[in-house]
Design an enzyme around this catalytic site. Sequence first.
Site, PDB file in Angstrom:
ATOM      1  CG  HIS A 100      -0.271  -0.195   2.525  1.00  0.00           C
ATOM      2  ND1 HIS A 100       0.135  -1.437   2.965  1.00  0.00           N
ATOM      3  CD2 HIS A 100       0.093   0.674   3.482  1.00  0.00           C
ATOM      4  CE1 HIS A 100       0.702  -1.317   4.149  1.00  0.00           C
ATOM      5  NE2 HIS A 100       0.703  -0.041   4.481  1.00  0.00           N
ATOM      6  CG  HIS A 102       0.707   5.321   4.189  1.00  0.00           C
ATOM      7  ND1 HIS A 102      -0.159   5.229   5.253  1.00  0.00           N
ATOM      8  CD2 HIS A 102       1.467   4.196   4.237  1.00  0.00           C
ATOM      9  CE1 HIS A 102       0.079   4.108   5.921  1.00  0.00           C
ATOM     10  NE2 HIS A 102       1.065   3.458   5.318  1.00  0.00           N
TER      11      HIS A 102
END
Length: 137
Positions: A100, A102
């Site tokens: 992922h 951010h």
Amino acid sequence: MEKDCVFCKIVSGEIPSTKIYEDENTLAFLDIRPVNPGHTLVIPKEHYRNILDIPEDEWEHVAKTARIVARAVKAGAGAEGVNVSSSHEPSAGQEVFHLHLHIIPRFSSDGLKHWPQGAYKEGEAQMVAEKIKNALP
Ligand code: AMP
């Protein structure tokens, strides 16, 4: 889909999320513990642990979505800038083992500090650079 992966469960809808953007390969949703309001996570829909195992074409999808979402987060959150950051492996701070990025809206008034920076000793930069270059494919 990886059993017991919270982000795979978000992709499948088993766990709810506040979705920001979705296409065939990627998904973006609000982080439940935001650094600043609008803090968004961009993930590939397929499960990859992190940047060390994701194939190049999947990474390109994530990078493309990150730029689309970063622009929208900055505008939508009324931010002055954004951080795009990502942790890979526990020593780097990774807690969820589904890749992922951010996207964090930033304000000059938010009081967040950048990482501490060091300095190289004589000859050290060259030595480190050589080791990294030797590890390139
Ligand atoms: P890290 O692996 O340290 O880069 O961060 C994982 C991030 O995932 C943290 O910022 C968490 O707040 C976020 N997170 C964990 N579970 C959820 C969830 N169910 N929905 C949204 N964000 C989550």
